[in-house]
Motif scaffolding. Sequence first.
Motif, PDB file in Angstrom:
ATOM      1  N   MET A 128      35.743 -10.561   3.895  1.00 46.70           N
ATOM      2  CA  MET A 128      34.635 -11.556   3.374  1.00 46.70           C
ATOM      3  C   MET A 128      33.516 -10.903   4.391  1.00 46.70           C
ATOM      4  O   MET A 128      33.366 -10.619   5.253  1.00 46.70           O
ATOM      5  CB  MET A 128      35.025 -12.608   4.355  1.00 46.70           C
ATOM      6  CG  MET A 128      33.905 -13.971   4.117  1.00 46.70           C
ATOM      7  SD  MET A 128      34.582 -15.477   4.895  1.00 46.70           S
ATOM      8  CE  MET A 128      33.430 -16.337   3.948  1.00 46.70           C
ATOM      9  N   GLU A 129      32.243 -10.926   3.374  1.00 45.51           N
ATOM     10  CA  GLU A 129      30.928 -10.550   3.829  1.00 45.51           C
ATOM     11  C   GLU A 129      30.245 -11.311   4.940  1.00 45.51           C
ATOM     12  O   GLU A 129      30.549 -12.722   4.890  1.00 45.51           O
ATOM     13  CB  GLU A 129      29.971 -10.348   2.500  1.00 45.51           C
ATOM     14  CG  GLU A 129      30.511  -9.154   1.760  1.00 45.51           C
ATOM     15  CD  GLU A 129      29.398  -8.850   0.759  1.00 45.51           C
ATOM     16  OE1 GLU A 129      28.829  -7.872   0.741  1.00 45.51           O
ATOM     17  OE2 GLU A 129      29.121  -9.726   0.117  1.00 45.51           O
ATOM     18  N   LEU A 130      29.785 -11.017   5.900  1.00 43.30           N
ATOM     19  CA  LEU A 130      29.016 -11.671   6.804  1.00 43.30           C
ATOM     20  C   LEU A 130      27.664 -12.025   6.259  1.00 43.30           C
ATOM     21  O   LEU A 130      27.040 -12.931   6.600  1.00 43.30           O
ATOM     22  CB  LEU A 130      28.733 -10.893   8.012  1.00 43.30           C
ATOM     23  CG  LEU A 130      30.122 -10.527   8.647  1.00 43.30           C
ATOM     24  CD1 LEU A 130      29.802  -9.789   9.984  1.00 43.30           C
ATOM     25  CD2 LEU A 130      30.824 -11.752   9.328  1.00 43.30           C
ATOM     26  N   ALA A 131      27.095 -11.259   5.303  1.00 46.13           N
ATOM     27  CA  ALA A 131      26.039 -11.636   4.590  1.00 46.13           C
ATOM     28  C   ALA A 131      26.004 -10.595   3.372  1.00 46.13           C
ATOM     29  O   ALA A 131      26.628  -9.612   3.287  1.00 46.13           O
ATOM     30  CB  ALA A 131      24.677 -10.944   5.447  1.00 46.13           C
ATOM     31  N   ASN A 132      25.138 -11.371   2.549  1.00 46.63           N
ATOM     32  CA  ASN A 132      25.248 -10.647   0.915  1.00 46.63           C
ATOM     33  C   ASN A 132      23.901  -9.645   0.927  1.00 46.63           C
ATOM     34  O   ASN A 132      22.917 -10.182   0.311  1.00 46.63           O
ATOM     35  CB  ASN A 132      25.289 -11.655   0.107  1.00 46.63           C
ATOM     36  CG  ASN A 132      25.303 -11.105  -1.381  1.00 46.63           C
ATOM     37  OD1 ASN A 132      25.311 -10.246  -1.685  1.00 46.63           O
ATOM     38  ND2 ASN A 132      25.457 -12.094  -2.315  1.00 46.63           N
ATOM     39  N   ASN A 133      23.809  -8.657   1.701  1.00 45.75           N
ATOM     40  CA  ASN A 133      22.665  -7.887   1.624  1.00 45.75           C
ATOM     41  C   ASN A 133      22.645  -6.519   1.521  1.00 45.75           C
ATOM     42  O   ASN A 133      21.766  -5.776   1.654  1.00 45.75           O
ATOM     43  CB  ASN A 133      21.924  -8.244   2.933  1.00 45.75           C
ATOM     44  CG  ASN A 133      22.755  -8.032   4.257  1.00 45.75           C
ATOM     45  OD1 ASN A 133      23.738  -7.244   4.091  1.00 45.75           O
ATOM     46  ND2 ASN A 133      22.389  -8.290   5.320  1.00 45.75           N
ATOM     47  N   GLY A 134      23.968  -6.146   1.105  1.00 45.45           N
ATOM     48  CA  GLY A 134      24.353  -4.773   0.916  1.00 45.45           C
ATOM     49  C   GLY A 134      24.418  -3.752   2.127  1.00 45.45           C
ATOM     50  O   GLY A 134      25.004  -2.698   1.784  1.00 45.45           O
ATOM     51  N   ILE A 135      24.443  -4.442   3.214  1.00 50.94           N
ATOM     52  CA  ILE A 135      24.778  -3.633   4.277  1.00 50.94           C
ATOM     53  C   ILE A 135      26.188  -3.344   4.825  1.00 50.94           C
ATOM     54  O   ILE A 135      26.878  -4.394   4.220  1.00 50.94           O
ATOM     55  CB  ILE A 135      23.712  -4.348   5.852  1.00 50.94           C
ATOM     56  CG1 ILE A 135      22.413  -4.288   5.581  1.00 50.94           C
ATOM     57  CG2 ILE A 135      24.365  -3.700   6.793  1.00 50.94           C
ATOM     58  CD1 ILE A 135      21.867  -4.911   6.751  1.00 50.94           C
ATOM     59  N   PRO A 136      26.648  -2.041   4.963  1.00 49.12           N
ATOM     60  CA  PRO A 136      28.357  -2.009   5.095  1.00 49.12           C
ATOM     61  C   PRO A 136      28.752  -2.932   6.181  1.00 49.12           C
ATOM     62  O   PRO A 136      28.225  -3.410   7.144  1.00 49.12           O
ATOM     63  CB  PRO A 136      28.360  -0.613   5.597  1.00 49.12           C
ATOM     64  CG  PRO A 136      26.963  -0.042   5.257  1.00 49.12           C
ATOM     65  CD  PRO A 136      26.022  -0.840   5.377  1.00 49.12           C
ATOM     66  N   LEU A 137      29.629  -3.586   5.893  1.00 48.88           N
ATOM     67  CA  LEU A 137      30.734  -4.508   6.828  1.00 48.88           C
ATOM     68  C   LEU A 137      30.521  -4.277   7.991  1.00 48.88           C
ATOM     69  O   LEU A 137      30.385  -4.874   8.915  1.00 48.88           O
ATOM     70  CB  LEU A 137      32.125  -4.782   6.092  1.00 48.88           C
ATOM     71  CG  LEU A 137      32.860  -6.102   6.746  1.00 48.88           C
ATOM     72  CD1 LEU A 137      32.021  -7.167   6.897  1.00 48.88           C
ATOM     73  CD2 LEU A 137      34.199  -5.956   6.348  1.00 48.88           C
ATOM     74  N   GLU A 138      30.819  -3.012   8.391  1.00 45.31           N
ATOM     75  CA  GLU A 138      31.101  -2.400   9.959  1.00 45.31           C
ATOM     76  C   GLU A 138      29.767  -2.655  10.609  1.00 45.31           C
ATOM     77  O   GLU A 138      29.519  -3.069  11.670  1.00 45.31           O
ATOM     78  CB  GLU A 138      31.556  -1.141   9.981  1.00 45.31           C
ATOM     79  CG  GLU A 138      32.945  -0.993   9.460  1.00 45.31           C
ATOM     80  CD  GLU A 138      33.877  -2.022  10.404  1.00 45.31           C
ATOM     81  OE1 GLU A 138      33.821  -1.989  11.499  1.00 45.31           O
ATOM     82  OE2 GLU A 138      34.819  -2.538   9.744  1.00 45.31           O
ATOM     83  N   LEU A 139      28.447  -2.375   9.677  1.00 45.23           N
ATOM     84  CA  LEU A 139      27.107  -2.414  10.659  1.00 45.23           C
ATOM     85  C   LEU A 139      26.989  -4.024  10.573  1.00 45.23           C
ATOM     86  O   LEU A 139      26.405  -4.278  11.684  1.00 45.23           O
ATOM     87  CB  LEU A 139      26.036  -1.845   9.887  1.00 45.23           C
ATOM     88  CG  LEU A 139      26.078  -0.228   9.756  1.00 45.23           C
ATOM     89  CD1 LEU A 139      24.886   0.196   8.624  1.00 45.23           C
ATOM     90  CD2 LEU A 139      25.847   0.228  11.259  1.00 45.23           C
ATOM     91  N   GLN A 140      27.303  -4.808   9.710  1.00 43.22           N
ATOM     92  CA  GLN A 140      27.220  -6.296   9.766  1.00 43.22           C
ATOM     93  C   GLN A 140      27.619  -6.789  11.133  1.00 43.22           C
ATOM     94  O   GLN A 140      27.199  -7.482  11.834  1.00 43.22           O
ATOM     95  CB  GLN A 140      27.502  -6.939   8.627  1.00 43.22           C
ATOM     96  CG  GLN A 140      26.949  -6.723   7.330  1.00 43.22           C
ATOM     97  CD  GLN A 140      27.036  -7.612   6.163  1.00 43.22           C
ATOM     98  OE1 GLN A 140      26.973  -8.708   6.214  1.00 43.22           O
ATOM     99  NE2 GLN A 140      27.559  -6.897   5.089  1.00 43.22           N
ATOM    100  N   LYS A 141      29.025  -6.232  11.233  1.00 34.42           N
ATOM    101  CA  LYS A 141      29.832  -6.776  12.133  1.00 34.42           C
ATOM    102  C   LYS A 141      29.209  -6.233  13.644  1.00 34.42           C
ATOM    103  O   LYS A 141      29.301  -7.134  14.481  1.00 34.42           O
ATOM    104  CB  LYS A 141      31.269  -6.266  12.111  1.00 34.42           C
ATOM    105  CG  LYS A 141      32.257  -6.940  11.118  1.00 34.42           C
ATOM    106  CD  LYS A 141      33.692  -6.374  11.145  1.00 34.42           C
ATOM    107  CE  LYS A 141      34.482  -6.515  10.366  1.00 34.42           C
ATOM    108  NZ  LYS A 141      35.605  -6.088  10.195  1.00 34.42           N
ATOM    109  N   LEU A 142      28.660  -4.986  13.674  1.00 34.17           N
ATOM    110  CA  LEU A 142      28.181  -4.550  14.816  1.00 34.17           C
ATOM    111  C   LEU A 142      26.898  -5.522  15.148  1.00 34.17           C
ATOM    112  O   LEU A 142      26.662  -5.850  16.318  1.00 34.17           O
ATOM    113  CB  LEU A 142      27.894  -3.073  14.785  1.00 34.17           C
ATOM    114  CG  LEU A 142      26.881  -2.690  16.036  1.00 34.17           C
ATOM    115  CD1 LEU A 142      27.685  -2.717  17.278  1.00 34.17           C
ATOM    116  CD2 LEU A 142      26.468  -1.083  15.514  1.00 34.17           C
TER     117      LEU A 142
END
Length: 134
Positions: free
Chosen positions: A1-15
């Motif tokens: 599941m995405e943390l945001a729908n903005n095209g940023i890779p999931l691992e960077l979003q998690k960080l």
Amino acid sequence: MELANNGIPLELQKLRCRVNYRALKFTPKIEETGKKIVEFLRRNGPFVVLHLRYEMDMLAFSGCSEGCNTNEIEELTKLRYAYPWWKQKEIDSVKKRKMGECPLTLEETALTLRALDIDPAMQIYIAAGNIYEV
């Protein structure tokens, strides 16, 4: 599941989420206001605090439109399109809801509180922005 729908890779979003969570510190004024609210609620007996996540922007960006009429769905869709960084514009609300990715409607929240046998006289503090009224 995405943390945001903005095209940023999931691992960077998690960080980003971990960093923001650890760095989050409310201003003294917000801390004081929060303490006053809790003190007030405690003085008046038992209470429940709810964050319904039923604000207009949350509904727009999640694509959740349960209970909305055609005009409201159009308004929520226009809001999504107004933000070019938001990648997913067309969202299947029924599918999102079936996956459990939508907030409870106001009616469902009331039914849940009743099912949990929450005393109807209990204080309920709504911790949220402006609730999107459908």
